[in-house]
Design an enzyme around this catalytic site. Structure first.
Site, PDB file in Angstrom:
ATOM      1  N   CYS A 274       0.467  -5.171  -7.116  1.00  0.00           N
ATOM      2  CA  CYS A 274       1.836  -4.588  -7.329  1.00  0.00           C
ATOM      3  C   CYS A 274       2.384  -3.987  -5.889  1.00  0.00           C
ATOM      4  CB  CYS A 274       1.876  -3.683  -8.234  1.00  0.00           C
ATOM      5  SG  CYS A 274       0.964  -2.362  -8.297  1.00  0.00           S
ATOM      6  N   HIS A 406       0.194   1.926 -10.985  1.00  0.00           N
ATOM      7  CA  HIS A 406       1.198   0.741 -10.798  1.00  0.00           C
ATOM      8  C   HIS A 406       2.314   1.398  -9.672  1.00  0.00           C
ATOM      9  CE1 HIS A 406       3.184  -2.730 -11.720  1.00  0.00           C
ATOM     10  NE2 HIS A 406       4.292  -2.242 -12.318  1.00  0.00           N
ATOM     11  N   ASP A 427      10.362  -4.459 -11.461  1.00  0.00           N
ATOM     12  CA  ASP A 427       9.000  -4.446 -11.574  1.00  0.00           C
ATOM     13  C   ASP A 427       8.081  -5.533 -11.132  1.00  0.00           C
ATOM     14  OD1 ASP A 427       6.259  -3.986 -12.817  1.00  0.00           O
ATOM     15  OD2 ASP A 427       6.972  -2.929 -14.553  1.00  0.00           O
TER      16      ASP A 427
END
Length: 493
Positions: A274, A406, A427
């Site tokens: 991520c 995250h 996201d």
């Protein structure tokens, strides 16, 4: 309980022992106190002592030692002191009674010493008993010490085993964390891509021909260090601009970043990529903005994840964030290591981009919320030059946002008619199929749920954001590099 050393009889007290010794063992043959020779009488005992032990009287001390009693070995400070001891303790051996005078003699049943009267014998036997009592105490003390030593050994062994168990648990936890954060030796993007594609083929979800094609495309992408674009969705910001202009509804005003491409995780970085994908989103906007051309003159295409890892390693080599570099052992390429705000800051600053880390280290609102984070984002995007414009397409790049486990990318913010704020967030965990729904002309509020995050939606304990706002001169870059070795984050109280 006392045991008679001569017959083994058990007696309760010392007086009983003395009486028993005097009564039961008084009549015995006299024995030499030096060698235990048994004599039929005292004349014979004296003759034996004179012949076998020719120096009964105390003489000069052996070379290098004090005078000693020839009968019991007790030492004295002088010859006179030893002679007085011999006469008081062993006088019967020196001057025995004349034979036939009828004097009764008393032999010690414990050491064969002959005494002239019963009082002397009793005092002598008392000395034996006292010595026996002290020897018992010594034995008991010795046993206690042995018990203490045994207890200490058992405790030491227990501590050792406990230490080994704790070390084993710590090692397992460390290995678990290494696997979780990609710091083990299981390979990086390339290895995970091949492994997952092979698994897809084995499950019948991918044809062998497609596997070989995708493998060849991946190897080419890695060779050039450029992302293959297969997880990219472009045009979302432009679509949002059109939507807000036509369907404003409950929104009073909205601010949007310069065009941002969305990148989502692929088979090669699923579960750990991520941070890299958010950097790609941020970079896609910076490349569209002419004010960053100087710092990004060597970058024309979005780099792939292994290339980004190498770029961060290069920033470390320049001296950025040595503490963070040591955490990763100065190596990212070929691993599945997670990265965060500090690595993004180091990379951007090494490219001469002016940025800062803002640390929202604790909730600032009820129920663990972070309203100050929303207020900061609003101040970042808004200015006093907007007038009555409802949709503001700003020149601002998006914001990198990190929280536990995250990271995401803030691409805009809504101010609702009730004065509440709502972040618009890309996201990397959202697949392209969902993002592409935002490109449709019939877009509505339902699709925007993918992007909208109200104050009550962000309740992690801590958030860090990285915001870019201009370029650095070479001198400013050096200063930032030196500063990053100490502290890089601005903490919001």
């Amino acid at each position: 309980m006392l045991l008679c050393e001569l017959c083994g009889q058990a007696l309760c007290t010392e007086p009983e022992m003395r009486r028993h010794l005097l009564r039961a063992h008084l009549e015995r043959e006299p024995r030499c106190p030096l060698c235990s020779f048994s004599a039929p009488g005292y004349d014979e005992l004296r003759a034996h002592v004179d012949s076998a032990h020719p120096e009964p009287r105390p003489g000069p001390a052996p070379a290098g030692g004090p005078p000693q009693c020839p009968f019991c070995g007790e030492t004295g400070a002088s010859g006179r002191q030893v002679e007085a001891h011999v006469r008081s303790r062993h006088g019967h051996l020196l001057d025995p009674p004349a034979p036939g005078n009828g004097q009764q003699l008393y032999e010690c049943p414990m050491c064969d010493l002959v005494c002239a009267n019963g009082q002397i014998l009793q005092e002598h036997v008392d000395l034996h008993l006292e010595e026996h009592r002290f020897s018992e105490v010594d034995i008991n003390v010795g046993g206690s010490l042995s018990d203490l030593e045994l207890a200490q050994q058992l405790q030491n062994e227990e501590d050792r085993q406990q230490g080994l168990e704790e070390a084993r648990r710590e090692r397992e936890e460390f290995q678990k964390l290494q696997r979780q954060y990609g710091l083990d030796s299981s390979g990086g993007y390339k290895q995970q891509s091949l492994k997952n594609m092979e698994r897809e083929v084995a499950r019948g979800r991918m044809q062998p021909s497609e596997y070989h094609k995708r493998k060849a495309d991946m190897m080419e992408s890695l060779a050039f260090g450029v992302d293959d674009g297969k997880t990219k969705t472009s045009g979302v910001i432009e679509a949002l601009c059109g939507y807000y202009q036509n369907e404003i509804k409950d929104v009073r005003r909205v601010w949007l970043s310069t065009g941002v491409d969305h990148f989502h995780s692929s088979l090669g970085d699923k579960g750990w990529g991520c941070g890299y994908r958010n950097f790609q989103m941020l970079l896609s906007s910076l490349l569209r903005n002419g004010m960053y051309n100087d710092g990004l003159r060597d970058i024309t295409l979005i780099p792939c994840i292994p290339k980004i890892q190498s770029m961060i390693e290069d920033a470390w080599k320049e001296g950025f964030d040595p503490q963070g570099a040591s955490h990763f052992s100065n190596r990212l390429h070929g691993t599945k290591a997670w990265i965060g705000a500090c690595e993004i800051y180091s990379l951007l600053t090494s490219l001469r981009l002016k940025c800062q880390i803002i640390d929202f280290h604790k909730p600032t609102g009820p129920l663990g919320t972070h309203p100050r984070l929303f207020e900061w984002v609003l101040s970042y995007y808004s200015s006093n030059k907007e007038g009555g414009t409802k949709v503001v397409c700003t020149p601002k790049p998006p914001i990198y946002m990190q929280h536990q486990g995250h990271s995401r990318t803030i691409v805009g913010i809504e101010e609702r008619k009730n004065r509440t704020l709502c972040l618009l967030i890309f996201d990397p965990g959202c697949p392209s199929q969902e993002m592409q729904k935002l490109l449709k002309q019939s877009n509505d509020d339902t699709s925007l749920k993918l992007l909208r995050k109200f104050v009550g939606s962000l309740k992690d304990k801590q958030y860090q954001i990285v915001a870019v706002d201009g370029e650095l001169s070479p001198e400013e870059k050096v200063v930032r590099c030196q500063a990053s070795q100490v502290f890089t984050a601005v903490r919001i109280p």
